[in-house]
Write an enzyme that holds these catalytic residues in place. Structure first.
Site: not given
Ligand SMILES: NC(=O)c1ccc[n+]([C@@H]2O[C@H](COP(=O)([O-])OP(=O)(O)OC[C@H]3O[C@@H](n4cnc5c(N)ncnc54)[C@H](OP(=O)(O)O)[C@@H]3O)[C@@H](O)[C@H]2O)c1
Length: 258
Positions: A156, A160
Site C-alpha cells: 500500500y 502511494k
Molecule cells: N481512509 C483513510 O484512512 C485514508 C488515508 C489516506 C489515503 N486514503 C485514500 O483515500 C482514497 C479513498 O479511500 P476511502 O478512505 O474513502 O476508502 P473507501 O471508503 O473504502 O472508498 C474507496 C472507494 O474506492 C472505490 N474503489 C475501490 N476499488 C475500486 C475499483 N477497482 N474500481 C473502482 N472503484 C474502486 C470504492 O468503490 P466500490 O467499492 O464501489 O468499487 C470506494 O468508493 C483511497 O485512495 C485511499 O487510499 C484513505
C-alpha cells in the site's frame, strides 16, 4: 455563486468515504458530477443524495478502474453526457495488509492496478478534455507515501509513493498545457477502507484512539470533511499557481515522524 457551479468533476471511488464526501460538498456548490465505483447500489445512494444537495446533474458510471475498458467507458460516458471535463479526482483506492512472508502477487497487482495504474491511465484519458478547459487533477495519495513504514503495508505504501511521483511528474509534463496536478495526502480517516482492510470494530476503535495522540495538532483524528476541504482547495482557482504539490492533511503527524 461557487466557481464549481456547472463545472464537470469526475470522481472515482465516489460510492464511499472521501470520494462520496467530496461529491456531496461539490453538489452543494452546483457542480456537474460524474461518479464512479463498482458498487451500483451505494453509488446510486450517493448520486441521490448529491441531487438532493443541489448537484446540477449527476452521471453514475458503474465500473472497475482496474479494467482498461471500464476506465475508457468512464471518460467516454462523461464526455458524451457533459461534453467537457474540468476536474478529475483520482480517489478510488484500496488498502490491504500484506506481510512480506505471506503476500501474493495477486494482492500486489490488485493494489497497484487501482492505486497507481488507474491514476495514470485516467489522467491520459482525461487529458484532451482538461487541455481544452485548462482543468486540473487531484490525486488522493496518503501520508503512507512518505511518513511511516508500517508492518504489513509495504505494498500500500509503495502505491502511494508511486502516486506522489506520478503527481509530480505529470504536473511537470502537463504544465505546458495549463493543466495542474496535485495530490492530497491524508493521515488515517474513518471510512470503509478500514473495514475492508480487515480491521474489526474493536481493532478500529483501538487504532483511532491511538492515532488521535499521534496528531500533534489538537491530538484528535482527521475528519473526512478536512480532507475534502483540501481537495476542493487544490481543485479551485485559489490554487492557480500550485502544481506538483502533495498536501498533507495529517495534523502535524509527519513532524513527529510516526
Ligand atoms: N481512509 C483513510 O484512512 C485514508 C488515508 C489516506 C489515503 N486514503 C485514500 O483515500 C482514497 C479513498 O479511500 P476511502 O478512505 O474513502 O476508502 P473507501 O471508503 O473504502 O472508498 C474507496 C472507494 O474506492 C472505490 N474503489 C475501490 N476499488 C475500486 C475499483 N477497482 N474500481 C473502482 N472503484 C474502486 C470504492 O468503490 P466500490 O467499492 O464501489 O468499487 C470506494 O468508493 C483511497 O485512495 C485511499 O487510499 C484513505
Amino acid at each position: 455563486m461557487s466557481e464549481f457551479a456547472s463545472k464537470v468533476v469526475v470522481i472515482t471511488g465516489a460510492s464511499s468515504g472521501i470520494g462520496a464526501a467530496t461529491a456531496k460538498e461539490l453538489s452543494k456548490q452546483g457542480a456537474l458530477l460524474s461518479l464512479t465505483g463498482r458498487n451500483k447500489k451505494r453509488l446510486a445512494q450517493v448520486a441521490d443524495e448529491c441531487k438532493k444537495l443541489g448537484a446540477k446533474d449527476v452521471l453514475q458510471v458503474v465500473g472497475d478502474v482496474s479494467k482498461q475498458e471500464d476506465m475508457e467507458r468512464i471518460i467516454k460516458e462523461t464526455a458524451d453526457k457533459f461534453g467537457e471535463i474540468h476536474v478529475l479526482v483520482n480517489n478510488a483506492g484500496l488498502g490491504l495488509v500484506a506481510p512480506i512472508a505471506t503476500f501474493t502477487l495477486d494482492q500486489f497487482d490488485r493494489c497497484f492496478n487501482v492505486n497507481v495504474r488507474a491514476v495514470l491511465y485516467l489522467t491520459k484519458l482525461a487529458l484532451p478534455y482538461l487541455e481544452k478547459t485548462k482543468g486540473n487533477i487531484v490525486n488522493i495519495s496518503s501520508i503512507g507515501s512518505t511518513t511511516y513504514a508500517t508492518k504489513g503495508f509495504s505494498i500500500y505504501c509503495a502505491t502511494k509513493a508511486a502516486c506522489d511521483h506520478i503527481t509530480k511528474a505529470s504536473a511537470l509534463e502537463l504544465a505546458k498545457s495549463g493543466i495542474r496536478v496535485n495530490a492530497v495526502n491524508p493521515a488515517v480517516v474513518k471510512t470503509n477502507i478500514i473495514v475492508n482492510i480487515g480491521f474489526s470494530e474493536e481493532q478500529s476503535k483501538e487504532m483511532f484512539a491511538d492515532n488521535a495522540g499521534k496528531h500533534p495538532l489538537n491530538e484528535r483524528n482527521i475528519k473526512v470533511e478536512e480532507v475534502v476541504d483540501a481537495i476542493l482547495f487544490l481543485a479551485s482557482d485559489k490554487a492557480t499557481m500550485i502544481t506538483g504539490s502533495c498536501l498533507k492533511v495529517d495534523g502535524g503527524r509527519e513532524l513527529v515522524g510516526q
